[in-house]
Design an enzyme around this catalytic site. Structure first.
Site, PDB file in Angstrom:
ATOM      1  N   GLN A  60       2.953  -7.962 -10.654  1.00 49.10           N
ATOM      2  CA  GLN A  60       3.922  -7.183  -9.879  1.00 49.10           C
ATOM      3  C   GLN A  60       3.372  -6.976  -8.473  1.00 49.10           C
ATOM      4  O   GLN A  60       2.204  -6.652  -8.292  1.00 49.10           O
ATOM      5  CB  GLN A  60       4.116  -5.824 -10.570  1.00 49.10           C
ATOM      6  N   THR A  61       4.221  -7.169  -7.475  1.00 47.89           N
ATOM      7  CA  THR A  61       3.775  -6.835  -6.124  1.00 47.89           C
ATOM      8  C   THR A  61       4.956  -6.454  -5.251  1.00 47.89           C
ATOM      9  O   THR A  61       6.065  -6.917  -5.451  1.00 47.89           O
ATOM     10  CB  THR A  61       3.010  -8.009  -5.471  1.00 47.89           C
ATOM     11  N   ARG A  62       4.692  -5.579  -4.308  1.00 46.95           N
ATOM     12  CA  ARG A  62       5.689  -5.289  -3.285  1.00 46.95           C
ATOM     13  C   ARG A  62       5.049  -5.454  -1.902  1.00 46.95           C
ATOM     14  O   ARG A  62       5.540  -4.971  -0.913  1.00 46.95           O
ATOM     15  CB  ARG A  62       6.250  -3.869  -3.456  1.00 46.95           C
ATOM     16  N   HIS A  69      -3.228 -10.493  -0.285  1.00 47.90           N
ATOM     17  CA  HIS A  69      -4.476 -10.802   0.412  1.00 47.90           C
ATOM     18  C   HIS A  69      -5.480 -11.327  -0.619  1.00 47.90           C
ATOM     19  O   HIS A  69      -5.167 -11.472  -1.794  1.00 47.90           O
ATOM     20  CB  HIS A  69      -4.987  -9.557   1.150  1.00 47.90           C
ATOM     21  N   HIS A 106      -5.980  -9.533  -4.156  1.00 48.72           N
ATOM     22  CA  HIS A 106      -5.004  -9.729  -5.225  1.00 48.72           C
ATOM     23  C   HIS A 106      -4.948 -11.178  -5.690  1.00 48.72           C
ATOM     24  O   HIS A 106      -4.667 -11.459  -6.857  1.00 48.72           O
ATOM     25  CB  HIS A 106      -3.637  -9.201  -4.797  1.00 48.72           C
ATOM     26  N   GLY A 134      -3.363  -2.977 -11.716  1.00 49.07           N
ATOM     27  CA  GLY A 134      -4.463  -2.714 -10.801  1.00 49.07           C
ATOM     28  C   GLY A 134      -4.684  -1.233 -10.612  1.00 49.07           C
ATOM     29  O   GLY A 134      -4.139  -0.404 -11.342  1.00 49.07           O
ATOM     30  N   ARG A 135      -5.489  -0.910  -9.634  1.00 51.33           N
ATOM     31  CA  ARG A 135      -5.688   0.492  -9.295  1.00 51.33           C
ATOM     32  C   ARG A 135      -4.436   1.020  -8.621  1.00 51.33           C
ATOM     33  O   ARG A 135      -3.802   0.332  -7.845  1.00 51.33           O
ATOM     34  CB  ARG A 135      -6.866   0.626  -8.323  1.00 51.33           C
ATOM     35  N   ASP A 136      -4.070   2.244  -8.953  1.00 50.33           N
ATOM     36  CA  ASP A 136      -2.944   2.908  -8.311  1.00 50.33           C
ATOM     37  C   ASP A 136      -1.666   2.057  -8.357  1.00 50.33           C
ATOM     38  O   ASP A 136      -0.931   1.964  -7.376  1.00 50.33           O
ATOM     39  CB  ASP A 136      -3.290   3.264  -6.858  1.00 50.33           C
ATOM     40  N   HIS A 137      -1.409   1.455  -9.498  1.00 47.81           N
ATOM     41  CA  HIS A 137      -0.213   0.624  -9.662  1.00 47.81           C
ATOM     42  C   HIS A 137       1.050   1.448  -9.402  1.00 47.81           C
ATOM     43  O   HIS A 137       1.218   2.525  -9.948  1.00 47.81           O
ATOM     44  CB  HIS A 137      -0.178   0.072 -11.098  1.00 47.81           C
ATOM     45  N   ALA A 138       1.919   0.904  -8.554  1.00 44.77           N
ATOM     46  CA  ALA A 138       3.218   1.540  -8.245  1.00 44.77           C
ATOM     47  C   ALA A 138       3.071   2.953  -7.694  1.00 44.77           C
ATOM     48  O   ALA A 138       3.992   3.762  -7.782  1.00 44.77           O
ATOM     49  CB  ALA A 138       4.139   1.548  -9.461  1.00 44.77           C
TER      50      ALA A 138
END
Ligand SMILES: [Zn+2]
Length: 390
Positions: free
Chosen positions: A198-200, A204, A207, A292-296
């Site tokens: 998932q990405t918004r 870099h 990721h 990941g860390r702090d997802h969403a």
């Protein structure tokens, strides 16, 4: 969908609410004479997600019992895990007028042709304060997700959907795949295990590294950028897509990685949204999902690892998709490679790590971040976009 795909959709059945041509034509005729509602941007995105089965097993906007069950226990009334309510907001007058039953036509914009018919099963008062605290862990209206809840109608209209056509998009057509289509593509490629990312944001090196670590243990990688509504200060979708294309062109094996669009609207609900994202990706056919860390997350509303820890609140195997938790990663001069605090014994001084603020400042000044941080092709696209903004 393929019969032999190894992962079942959430709840067992991949939902498809899109009517065939004959049925769609009949629905359109019926809809012309029905009361009409224009859902907001987020609800339209949910409608699309429901239509294509991304929110399987849901077949429409949720009713009061499921709404409270999800808020109270992260489960539907039938016991299935579910983290964020999917509801259609209306005002009090609409709730009284339409909540008794019957059907309502849903329009993408005022005056447009209806795209769906909602078979109303009821209306209920939305408990906004409860929803905010349960889903977002705060009732602070500065939180974009909480604000969206408070900005929407005081009531919700529930019922099953019959969809005439998906909301129209004039961009990224070739990247818009339904869960049925991604599943078929995975099968065609011979992928039995697939990790979803998932990405918004633009991707870099950090990721890219995480995705490739995950890809080492599965057959394929689905980079699944969220392209529904985001915050106004997030990088615009067309710029992000250019970044993904440049990265895939230069650095990803074509037979092992693909990009497709996730049409969801961003909630910024952190941990609960991580669950929701994982369940959706299971519906798209992913067997694994990167957290990941702090997802969403947004701001400082959530702890760094909350979105990873919340998965422990479910029974073993309950969600049916395997999550892969990742640390923050970076280039380490001493390791001479990408690493994370888990794999690199060196200190901060050997790690190339830049804050988001610093990166934006460099890009705005037309300066590429170090290539250990960002691929030059990606940096150049972001520089061009930022300078275009003026
Ligand atoms: Zn190191």
């Amino acid at each position: 969908m393929s019969e032999n795909h190894p992962i079942a959709p959430h709840g067992g059945t991949l939902v498809d609410l899109l009517a065939d041509e004959a049925k769609a034509s009949a629905l359109a005729g019926e809809a012309a004479n029905l009361p009409k509602i224009v859902p907001n941007e987020r609800e339209l995105s949910d409608l699309e997600m429901l239509a294509v089965g991304a929110l399987s097993p849901l077949t429409g906007f949720q009713g009061e019992a499921d709404y409270h069950s999800v808020l109270d226990s992260m489960h539907l009334t039938n016991g299935l895990a579910w983290a964020i309510p999917v509801v259609l907001g209306v005002d009090e007058a609409q709730a009284h007028q339409l909540g008794g039953g019957g059907s309502v036509a849903l329009l993408p914009t005022e005056g447009a042709a209806p795209i769906a018919v909602l078979r109303v099963t009821g209306a209920f008062k939305r408990d906004k304060a409860k929803e905010a605290v349960a889903v977002y862990r705060t009732d602070d209206e500065a939180h974009p997700g909480v604000k969206a809840v408070y900005d929407s109608g005081e009531y919700c209209l529930a019922g099953d959907l019959e969809v005439i056509s998906l909301p129209a998009h004039d961009d990224f057509q070739s990247y818009r795949m339904t869960p049925g289509e991604t599943r078929a593509e995975f099968t065609r490629r011979g992928w039995k295990t697939v990790v979803g990312f998932q990405t918004r944001n633009p991707i870099h090196r950090a990721h890219e590294y995480i995705q490739k670590c995950a890809l080492e243990i599965v057959d394929g990688l689905l980079v699944h950028p969220l392209m529904g509504a985001t915050k106004s200060d997030d990088v615009p979708p067309d710029v992000r897509m250019q970044c993904y294309e440049a990265l895939f062109e230069g650095y990803y094996p074509k037979d092992r990685a693909m990009v497709s669009i996730f049409p969801a609207a961003m909630r910024y609900a952190g941990p609960r949204e991580a669950i929701w994202h994982a369940i959706c990706r299971k519906n798209y056919g992913c067997t694994h999902f990167i957290v990941g860390r702090d997802h969403a997350g947004v701001g400082t509303y959530y702890g760094t690892y909350d979105a990873q820890k919340i998965f422990e609140e479910f029974e073993e195997g309950e969600l049916g998709i395997t999550t892969l938790n990742f640390e923050h990663s970076f280039w380490c001069e001493s390791c001479e490679g990408m690493a994370s605090p888990k794999t690199c014994p060196h200190g901060e001084e050997t790690r190339i790590s830049l804050s988001g603020t610093k990166v934006r400042e460099m890009l705005r000044n037309g300066e590429r971040p170090p290539q250990e941080f960002s691929r030059p092709e990606v940096a150049d696209i972001l520089i061009a976009a930022m300078q275009g903004e003026g």
